[in-house]
Design a protein around this motif. Structure first.
Motif, PDB file in Angstrom:
ATOM      1  N   VAL A  84      -5.342   0.560  12.078  1.00  0.00           N
ATOM      2  CA  VAL A  84      -4.388   1.342  12.874  1.00  0.00           C
ATOM      3  C   VAL A  84      -3.146   0.502  13.165  1.00  0.00           C
ATOM      4  CG1 VAL A  84      -3.984   2.424  15.114  1.00  0.00           C
ATOM      5  CG2 VAL A  84      -6.116   2.868  13.878  1.00  0.00           C
ATOM      6  N   TYR A  85      -3.353  -0.770  13.480  1.00  0.00           N
ATOM      7  CA  TYR A  85      -2.215  -1.678  13.716  1.00  0.00           C
ATOM      8  C   TYR A  85      -1.322  -1.764  12.473  1.00  0.00           C
ATOM      9  CZ  TYR A  85       0.132  -6.206  13.490  1.00  0.00           C
ATOM     10  OH  TYR A  85       1.047  -7.202  13.286  1.00  0.00           O
ATOM     11  N   LEU A  86      -1.942  -1.946  11.304  1.00  0.00           N
ATOM     12  CA  LEU A  86      -1.156  -2.000  10.061  1.00  0.00           C
ATOM     13  C   LEU A  86      -0.411  -0.697   9.834  1.00  0.00           C
ATOM     14  CD1 LEU A  86      -3.609  -3.750   7.539  1.00  0.00           C
ATOM     15  CD2 LEU A  86      -1.631  -4.751   8.697  1.00  0.00           C
ATOM     16  N   GLY A  87      -1.080   0.421  10.138  1.00  0.00           N
ATOM     17  CA  GLY A  87      -0.459   1.721   9.943  1.00  0.00           C
ATOM     18  C   GLY A  87       0.732   1.948  10.847  1.00  0.00           C
ATOM     19  N   VAL A  88       0.600   1.602  12.117  1.00  0.00           N
ATOM     20  CA  VAL A  88       1.708   1.771  13.071  1.00  0.00           C
ATOM     21  C   VAL A  88       2.879   0.882  12.672  1.00  0.00           C
ATOM     22  CG1 VAL A  88       2.420   1.422  15.461  1.00  0.00           C
ATOM     23  CG2 VAL A  88       0.214   2.478  14.960  1.00  0.00           C
ATOM     24  N   ARG A  89       2.565  -0.352  12.278  1.00  0.00           N
ATOM     25  CA  ARG A  89       3.633  -1.274  11.860  1.00  0.00           C
ATOM     26  C   ARG A  89       4.358  -0.747  10.631  1.00  0.00           C
ATOM     27  NH1 ARG A  89       2.424  -7.418   9.974  1.00  0.00           N
ATOM     28  NH2 ARG A  89       1.720  -6.280   8.129  1.00  0.00           N
ATOM     29  N   GLN A  90       3.595  -0.213   9.674  1.00  0.00           N
ATOM     30  CA  GLN A  90       4.215   0.348   8.468  1.00  0.00           C
ATOM     31  C   GLN A  90       5.027   1.594   8.813  1.00  0.00           C
ATOM     32  OE1 GLN A  90       3.119  -0.849   5.121  1.00  0.00           O
ATOM     33  NE2 GLN A  90       4.732   0.346   4.183  1.00  0.00           N
ATOM     34  N   PHE A  91       4.486   2.437   9.670  1.00  0.00           N
ATOM     35  CA  PHE A  91       5.153   3.681  10.045  1.00  0.00           C
ATOM     36  C   PHE A  91       6.495   3.408  10.712  1.00  0.00           C
ATOM     37  CE2 PHE A  91       6.067   7.442  12.530  1.00  0.00           C
ATOM     38  CZ  PHE A  91       5.642   8.487  11.720  1.00  0.00           C
ATOM     39  N   LEU A  92       6.558   2.380  11.543  1.00  0.00           N
ATOM     40  CA  LEU A  92       7.769   2.068  12.305  1.00  0.00           C
ATOM     41  C   LEU A  92       8.710   1.119  11.576  1.00  0.00           C
ATOM     42  CD1 LEU A  92       6.210   1.587  15.870  1.00  0.00           C
ATOM     43  CD2 LEU A  92       7.315   3.632  14.929  1.00  0.00           C
ATOM     44  N   ALA A  93       8.305   0.655  10.384  1.00  0.00           N
ATOM     45  CA  ALA A  93       9.146  -0.290   9.644  1.00  0.00           C
ATOM     46  C   ALA A  93      10.490   0.335   9.302  1.00  0.00           C
ATOM     47  CB  ALA A  93       8.427  -0.736   8.377  1.00  0.00           C
ATOM     48  N   LYS A  94      11.538  -0.422   9.486  1.00  0.00           N
ATOM     49  CA  LYS A  94      12.881   0.069   9.195  1.00  0.00           C
ATOM     50  C   LYS A  94      13.222  -0.136   7.725  1.00  0.00           C
ATOM     51  CE  LYS A  94      14.622  -0.864  13.856  1.00  0.00           C
ATOM     52  NZ  LYS A  94      15.643  -1.607  14.665  1.00  0.00           N
ATOM     53  N   PRO A  95      13.958   0.795   7.131  1.00  0.00           N
ATOM     54  CA  PRO A  95      14.384   0.629   5.734  1.00  0.00           C
ATOM     55  C   PRO A  95      15.199  -0.646   5.570  1.00  0.00           C
ATOM     56  CG  PRO A  95      14.784   2.865   6.498  1.00  0.00           C
ATOM     57  CD  PRO A  95      14.426   2.067   7.715  1.00  0.00           C
ATOM     58  N   SER A  96      15.026  -1.303   4.437  1.00  0.00           N
ATOM     59  CA  SER A  96      15.757  -2.547   4.168  1.00  0.00           C
ATOM     60  C   SER A  96      16.580  -2.361   2.898  1.00  0.00           C
ATOM     61  CB  SER A  96      14.781  -3.715   4.009  1.00  0.00           C
ATOM     62  OG  SER A  96      13.803  -3.415   3.038  1.00  0.00           O
ATOM     63  N   LEU A  97      17.816  -1.928   3.110  1.00  0.00           N
ATOM     64  CA  LEU A  97      18.688  -1.658   1.970  1.00  0.00           C
ATOM     65  C   LEU A  97      19.559  -2.847   1.581  1.00  0.00           C
ATOM     66  CD1 LEU A  97      19.845   1.994   2.723  1.00  0.00           C
ATOM     67  CD2 LEU A  97      18.126   1.215   1.104  1.00  0.00           C
ATOM     68  N   ASP A  98      19.881  -3.716   2.563  1.00  0.00           N
ATOM     69  CA  ASP A  98      20.708  -4.861   2.216  1.00  0.00           C
ATOM     70  C   ASP A  98      19.879  -5.848   1.415  1.00  0.00           C
ATOM     71  OD1 ASP A  98      19.888  -7.236   4.376  1.00  0.00           O
ATOM     72  OD2 ASP A  98      19.566  -5.187   5.106  1.00  0.00           O
ATOM     73  N   ALA A  99      20.554  -6.580   0.531  1.00  0.00           N
ATOM     74  CA  ALA A  99      19.874  -7.459  -0.417  1.00  0.00           C
ATOM     75  C   ALA A  99      19.037  -8.527   0.289  1.00  0.00           C
ATOM     76  CB  ALA A  99      20.903  -8.130  -1.328  1.00  0.00           C
ATOM     77  N   GLU A 100      19.551  -9.055   1.400  1.00  0.00           N
ATOM     78  CA  GLU A 100      18.843 -10.128   2.095  1.00  0.00           C
ATOM     79  C   GLU A 100      17.522  -9.636   2.688  1.00  0.00           C
ATOM     80  OE1 GLU A 100      19.601 -13.327   5.740  1.00  0.00           O
ATOM     81  OE2 GLU A 100      21.266 -12.156   4.907  1.00  0.00           O
ATOM     82  N   SER A 101      17.542  -8.475   3.335  1.00  0.00           N
ATOM     83  CA  SER A 101      16.323  -7.925   3.937  1.00  0.00           C
ATOM     84  C   SER A 101      15.310  -7.536   2.870  1.00  0.00           C
ATOM     85  CB  SER A 101      16.667  -6.705   4.793  1.00  0.00           C
ATOM     86  OG  SER A 101      17.508  -7.054   5.858  1.00  0.00           O
ATOM     87  N   ALA A 102      15.818  -6.926   1.808  1.00  0.00           N
ATOM     88  CA  ALA A 102      14.918  -6.514   0.725  1.00  0.00           C
ATOM     89  C   ALA A 102      14.260  -7.720   0.084  1.00  0.00           C
ATOM     90  CB  ALA A 102      15.702  -5.724  -0.325  1.00  0.00           C
ATOM     91  N   GLN A 103      15.025  -8.807  -0.101  1.00  0.00           N
ATOM     92  CA  GLN A 103      14.471 -10.015  -0.713  1.00  0.00           C
ATOM     93  C   GLN A 103      13.449 -10.666   0.199  1.00  0.00           C
ATOM     94  OE1 GLN A 103      15.183 -10.862  -3.850  1.00  0.00           O
ATOM     95  NE2 GLN A 103      13.571 -12.407  -3.699  1.00  0.00           N
TER      96      GLN A 103
END
Length: 207
Positions: A84-103
């Motif tokens: 459930v913890y993994l699921g909540v963390r994944q659900f609330l994860a913010k999109p990472s479109l900039d190259a630095e965050s994605a990397q």
């Protein structure tokens, strides 16, 4: 182990590995976030947990866990809470479109992926009970037991690695086109988040 018995083990092991569960969800999530090749580290963590489960069963400890409601429930609820913890963390994860965050997301440490895979499979007492009912069917007590358990463990692990990596991680590739924009990433994060939470709830509620 007789060849015919081993073939039966291969068939049963493949069927088990193809059955979707927390390990498959974790593998697909890793493949999407960190890439197909690096997802192997999470899979190896899951196999380490299988080794522990098989060892527990081979030593007879699994029978004690299966027959102890307290021990079984402690492990069961801990595993459910972790999913459930993994699921909540994944659900609330913010999109990472900039190259630095994605990397940064793709460069998650290997040990972190391995450790998450280990706990996803390890905190599942039903796996112990399952192996307790499953493995003895392929073990002949009139022959040396240790070599048979080693063969069974190696067979189950190799099959699971192949299925997790080539099928589930490979399947995740078809979803990668959705990770190119914020909306697609958000949808996938929520889908996998809900799946993790759903498996956690099933683990906690199904007896």
């Amino acid at each position: 182990m007789q060849f015919s018995l081993w073939l039966a083990l291969v068939g049963a092991g493949a069927l088990i590995s193809f059955t979707p569960g927390a390990g498959a969800i974790n593998t697909m999530s890793n493949a999407l976030n960190s890439g197909f090749r690096r997802s192997i580290w999470g899979i190896l963590g899951q196999q380490a947990a299988l080794v522990v489960h098989i060892t527990i069963v081979a030593l007879g400890v699994g029978l004690l866990v299966a027959n102890s409601p307290v021990a079984f429930n402690i492990i069961r609820y801990a595993g459910a809470a972790y999913l459930v913890y993994l699921g909540v963390r994944q659900f609330l994860a913010k999109p990472s479109l900039d190259a630095e965050s994605a990397q940064a997301l793709r460069d998650e440490p290997r040990w972190s992926m391995f450790r998450r895979g280990l706990w996803v499979n390890l905190l599942n007492p039903k796996a112990i009970v399952f192996f307790l009912a499953f493995l003895p069917q392929f073990i002949r007590l009139d022959r040396p037991v240790l070599p048979q358990y080693l063969i069974a463990a190696a067979t189950v692990i190799v099959i699971d690695v192949l299925v997790m990596w080539l099928f589930f991680a490979g399947t995740a590739r078809s979803f990668q086109r959705f990770t190119r924009d914020a909306r697609g990433q958000r949808v996938l994060n929520r889908i996998f988040g809900v799946l993790f939470v759903g498996v956690g709830i099933l683990l906690a509620t199904i007896h």
